[in-house]
Design an enzyme around this catalytic site. Sequence first.
Site, short mmCIF file in Angstrom:
data_model
loop_
_atom_site.label_atom_id
_atom_site.label_comp_id
_atom_site.label_asym_id
_atom_site.label_seq_id
_atom_site.Cartn_x
_atom_site.Cartn_y
_atom_site.Cartn_z
N ARG A 16 -2.32 6.50 51.49
CA ARG A 16 -3.10 7.72 51.56
C ARG A 16 -2.52 8.79 50.62
O ARG A 16 -3.13 9.12 49.61
CB ARG A 16 -3.11 8.26 53.02
N ASP A 17 -1.34 9.29 50.93
CA ASP A 17 -0.80 10.39 50.11
C ASP A 17 -0.34 9.87 48.76
O ASP A 17 -0.30 10.61 47.78
CB ASP A 17 0.38 11.03 50.86
N HIS A 211 6.08 15.45 58.26
CA HIS A 211 5.64 14.92 56.97
C HIS A 211 6.40 15.66 55.88
O HIS A 211 6.30 16.89 55.78
CB HIS A 211 4.12 15.13 56.81
N HIS A 213 8.24 15.81 51.73
CA HIS A 213 8.35 15.37 50.34
C HIS A 213 9.79 15.55 49.89
O HIS A 213 10.53 16.34 50.46
CB HIS A 213 7.40 16.18 49.45
N CYS A 244 1.16 15.88 46.18
CA CYS A 244 -0.14 16.46 46.49
C CYS A 244 -0.82 16.95 45.22
O CYS A 244 -0.24 17.73 44.46
CB CYS A 244 0.05 17.64 47.46
N ASN A 253 6.28 11.72 48.36
CA ASN A 253 6.72 11.71 49.74
C ASN A 253 8.13 11.16 49.81
O ASN A 253 8.58 10.41 48.94
CB ASN A 253 5.81 10.81 50.57
#
Lengths: 306, 306
Positions: A16-17, A211, A213, A244, A253
């Site tokens: 996803r990310d 979550h 990074h 992002c 991430n």
Amino acid sequence: MTGNSESVEIVEGAPRDGFQSIDKPLPTEEKIAIIEALLSAGVKRMELGSFVSPKAIPQMADMADIAAHFQGRDGVRLSVLVPNARGAELALKNRYSELVFVFSVSEAHNQNNVRRSVEQSLQQLRAVVDTMAGDANFRLRVDLATSFDCPFTGTVPLEEVRRAFAKAIAIAPDAEFALCDTTGRADPVTVKTRFETVMADAPDGTGWAFHGHDTFGMGVANALFAYQAGVRVMEGAAAGLGGCPFAPGATGNTATEDLYFAFQQGGIDTGLDLEKLLAAADRIAALPGGKTGGHLRLVPRTRAYA
Amino acid sequence: MTGNSESVEIVEGAPRDGFQSIDKPLPTEEKIAIIEALLSAGVKRMELGSFVSPKAIPQMADMADIAAHFQGRDGVRLSVLVPNARGAELALKNRYSELVFVFSVSEAHNQNNVRRSVEQSLQQLRAVVDTMAGDANFRLRVDLATSFDCPFTGTVPLEEVRRAFAKAIAIAPDAEFALCDTTGRADPVTVKTRFETVMADAPDGTGWAFHGHDTFGMGVANALFAYQAGVRVMEGAAAGLGGCPFAPGATGNTATEDLYFAFQQGGIDTGLDLEKLLAAADRIAALPGGKTGGHLRLVPRTRAYA
């Protein structure tokens, strides 16, 4: 923080990310193969992608096909991110039974990320909850993006995070909540104290996730400090893939394999198979155009890891 | 871990652990200029180099000239590493009043690093202490290398660390002691629990330090967990320069600027001036052949740091 009884759930976010950071669309079969490789490494929760406008993130145009492939897979929780009620409807239609709804604490970032005010996003959250109502199998996670730092306005005041959380949990009392370090600029002490403060605002039994990074190299330390605050769900991305698209300067991430190392070697079980995880991470790192990071994959493998 | 009263002392190790990783000898004036740049950034403790055989580490042949330059500098503690009594004598002769004596908990690493058995190194430590006896201005730090992991034998048993420490403090009761993660393979939880155990063996008032490498990306987290155990002296190297020549695979020391970020932004004062520190780190990173690391220096500087 030691002993056999301790464990942490690492939610894999590379599909996803991570995939959204790759400009050129990946073939669906390549995505599926990578997701299978991650599942074979023992991943029990994974974000498979987003139901967003293909115009905004073309990489996510094949979410229906991916859903079809993983339909009915037992023993794993496969979720999809949605920024609005329209995405939730699409996810439901494609039989995803676990959603991640994202909005930003920072007004400026929310506008950039989902083109809505925070208040409008909260209305969308209400619509998502209404859409789900009556489905007992349905799970919802609410991501509070920019819970520490906003790429446009800097440090996000803690009181704004508390207010945003209060509004969100009033709408979605059964959801799991994540405080997200969208830019990677949070520091460990602040991660811990923010979680402690916001968790104290919540009813007992509320689920929490972090979550992060690794932009500033704090990814692993931030996760460990979140753990110390009581958070038991951490997001990572194998090979540290990600960044992002609406948070300038943010790198990937926190690498799942680095989280594995930090927790597992410290006696906190992750349930992951490292060799298979590294194999999946190597495959991800070989994707064309992906920005990767992490450390464990890159250290010469002269010895096995504990 | 928050509040204005909290602080940490970061010992700068780039001139010692870092310069030795650069094959080609640096001109003495270049070393001096870098050390001056680090001092201007507010560094209050620094390891300037080693008194070792120039055959083993040619980079350290000019320690006397460097000592002469920094003679009588007020308000800073400038130390030099010595592996034996001969080095201590040379250091004293050159008016260094603070020594770091290093030996390895791991027999195999000690043999590789200083070509002595651990027992022989402890005899050298006794000779160093005898050499210093009667000089009230003299300070000694004892580095216990491979206190977590040995590049040759793997995980070092905690009991061996305790035994080595017991022997060392019996010889040097007034020294400060560092548990060193020579390979960077220690994990944060283990760093914390090892410090807690060994510190509990020591008399109250014993000074403690942590020396870490960022090989596995644990450098910052390890330092923070050492802090939680009560350690208030952390070693770093600006730009993450370094890598033990006798620890295959180990990358550089944890970057001083990353330690700055983790502690300072978390409300734990480092006393450092970030802009000047980054300027010094950039200069170090530009040295020919140096392996550098760290994160803060590499993130696009779109905003100032707290």
